[in-house]
Design a protein around this motif. Structure first.
Motif, short mmCIF file in Angstrom:
data_model
loop_
_atom_site.label_atom_id
_atom_site.label_comp_id
_atom_site.label_asym_id
_atom_site.label_seq_id
_atom_site.Cartn_x
_atom_site.Cartn_y
_atom_site.Cartn_z
N ARG A 194 42.18 8.21 87.31
CA ARG A 194 42.28 7.28 88.56
C ARG A 194 42.27 5.76 88.30
NH1 ARG A 194 40.45 9.01 93.20
NH2 ARG A 194 41.58 7.34 93.78
N GLY A 195 43.03 5.22 89.01
CA GLY A 195 43.42 3.80 88.72
C GLY A 195 44.43 3.75 87.62
N GLY A 196 45.11 4.65 87.24
CA GLY A 196 46.27 4.92 86.36
C GLY A 196 47.41 4.02 86.47
N SER A 197 47.70 3.73 87.68
CA SER A 197 49.14 3.01 88.02
C SER A 197 49.22 1.45 87.23
CB SER A 197 49.53 2.85 89.54
OG SER A 197 48.46 2.29 89.86
N SER B 181 51.25 2.02 93.74
CA SER B 181 50.23 2.95 93.83
C SER B 181 50.26 3.79 95.11
CB SER B 181 48.98 2.39 93.83
OG SER B 181 48.42 2.00 92.78
N GLU C 263 51.96 8.82 95.62
CA GLU C 263 52.84 7.68 94.93
C GLU C 263 54.33 8.10 95.36
OE1 GLU C 263 49.99 8.50 93.56
OE2 GLU C 263 49.33 6.60 93.09
N THR D 236 44.81 8.83 97.84
CA THR D 236 44.42 9.61 96.58
C THR D 236 42.97 10.17 96.66
OG1 THR D 236 45.96 8.27 95.03
CG2 THR D 236 44.38 9.42 94.06
N PHE E 194 51.10 6.20 87.91
CA PHE E 194 49.82 7.43 87.91
C PHE E 194 50.55 8.61 87.59
CE2 PHE E 194 47.05 10.00 90.92
CZ PHE E 194 45.96 9.95 89.98
N1 ASP Z 1 46.54 6.17 93.23
C1 ASP Z 1 45.89 6.50 92.07
C2 ASP Z 1 44.39 6.12 92.36
O1 ASP Z 1 44.09 6.03 93.57
C3 ASP Z 1 46.28 5.76 90.94
C4 ASP Z 1 46.10 4.18 91.12
O2 ASP Z 1 45.95 3.63 92.30
O3 ASP Z 1 46.07 3.42 90.27
O4 ASP Z 1 43.62 6.22 91.38
#
Ligand code: ASP
Ligand code: MG
Length: 407
Positions: A150-153, A41, A74, A47, A136
């Motif tokens: 968001r959170g896609g990694s 990430s 990233e 982000t 991501f």
């Molecule tokens: N950097 C991106 C985010 O904060 C993806 C991730 O962290 O999963 O949403």
């Protein structure tokens, strides 16, 4: 020799020392004779910063430019980790989404992965080179960078593990696994050694933040061997496994809560076919997700009430839509509440054990907590309660289902 995908989240790569720490973890997998692809990430907070710049520069018309901005976090971490690995004598190369490529659909800002070309990466992995992959992000059909939401990694890592047919996908994070509930509000929460995909899916979608919900669904579909563990300790983490791998489960697995809920009641609706379809159809057309729904039974010729829950952020819009259809629906009034929390008990055990609902309702009643809406699925019971009782409810249920850690 095994092929392993490791994923490190934002806090795990939060500064240069932590990136060096990640590099040593990768190095030890390599030294055990494994082929390793690492998904990272952006550094913690990055982000968020990028998203707020993208918003603050002016009204957002073009999600393609949003993606061009937010995907940069990233890009920094893959480069830094590759250098850290090289400095430790490990052969490593960074990969951005478009270089692999990770093909996504055209929905910029919330793209879905469609396929991953792993040919070249496989050749490099076979030579012992570590692939350091930007999570991501991907490549949209328009030839531009896309991001996965968001959170896609997490989803990037699981998708890569599936595409490479990896032996393991280890998700490294700042907690040492999946807990029976949020340890911040219930200090007696315990780490689970294993949890089924189905339960994890419920926990993730009900507010447990360890894994992005989509990544769990994808791991389940492709049977990816998933483990959640800490990048700061060597403690074993939580294995997310197929249901068949869990021999016997006597206890409920966890208590989840989702605080940002709202409740809306439409009072005095005519009791005739098509009313519910009209209400929820209009909400759906306006992209408002509704969760729990109850309709009171009306006696012959009487009026009825419909209550449903929805995300707090959607409440104002939903109210507007409902009010606008007052004439056509012919109801008496609406009542809205935005300070409610959804509390859920999750576990495969409830398939075979009667009495879970009873324990849940009795526990809440003993604390004087009123249940406003109830919904159930095969492995979950959810209730909506006043937000002020969230902690009390979570702690009491955690104890009542025998999940509290011993002193
Ligand atoms: N950097 C991106 C985010 O904060 C993806 C991730 O962290 O999963 O949403
Ligand atoms: Mg994350």
């Amino acid at each position: 020799m095994a092929l392993i995908v490791q994923k490190f989240g934002g806090t795990s790569v939060g500064d240069l020392d932590r990136i060096r720490n990640v590099a040593s973890r990768v190095k030890s997998e390599v030294e055990s004779g494994n082929q390793v692809a690492v998904v990272v990430s952006a550094m913690a907070g990055t982000t968020n910063q990028l998203v707020s710049w993208a918003r603050d520069i002016g009204p957002m018309h073009d999600a393609r430019e949003y993606d061009a901005i937010v995907a940069t976090g990233e890009q920094v971490t893959v480069g830094l980790l590759a250098i850290a690995l090289q400095n430790m004598g490990v052969d490593a190369r960074s990969w951005l989404g478009w270089q692999i490529p990770v093909h996504t659909d055209e929905v910029h800002g919330a793209a879905r992965i469609q396929s991953i070309d792993t040919g070249v990466m496989r050749e490099r992995l076979a030579t012992g080179q570590v692939a350091v992959v930007a999570g991501f992000q991907g490549l949209a059909p328009d030839g531009r960078i896309s991001t996965l939401g968001r959170g896609g990694s997490d989803t990037s890592a699981v998708a890569l593990a599936a595409a490479l047919n990896a032996d393991r996908c280890d998700i490294y994070t700042d907690v040492d696994g999946v807990y029976t509930t949020d340890p911040r509000i219930a200090p007696r929460a315990q780490k689970l050694d294993q949890i089924s995909f189905e339960e994890m899916l419920e926990m993730a979608s009900l507010g447990a933040k360890v894994l992005q919900t989509r990544s769990v669904a994808m791991a389940m579909r492709h049977n990816v061997n998933l483990q959640v563990r800490s990048s700061f300790t060597d403690a074993p983490g939580t294995l997310v496994v197929n249901e068949d791998a869990i021999v016997e489960q006597e206890k409920i697995s966890g208590i989840a809560y989702s605080p940002d809920e709202a409740k809306l009641t439409i009072q005095g609706l005519p009791d005739r076919p098509g009313i519910a379809a009209a209400i929820f159809g209009t909400l759906a057309e306006n992209h408002i997700n509704v969760d729990m729904i109850v309709q009171t039974a009306a006696s012959e010729g009487q009026k009825t009430d419909i209550t449903f829950s929805l995300g707090r952020g959607d409440l104002a819009k939903a109210l507007e839509i409902i009010e606008a259809s007052r004439g056509s629906l012919g109801f008496d009034g609406v009542d809205a509440k935005d300070d409610v929390t959804k509390i859920s008990v999750v576990g495969m055990a409830m398939r075979s054990q009667p009495g879970v609902a009873r324990t849940m309702f009795e526990t809440l009643a003993e604390r004087g907590i009123n249940i406003e809406v109830i919904s159930t699925s095969e492995i979950k019971i959810s209730v909506l309660i006043a937000a002020e009782y969230t902690e009390l409810a979570v702690r009491s249920l955690h104890a009542a289902f025998g999940l509290d850690a011993e002193d």
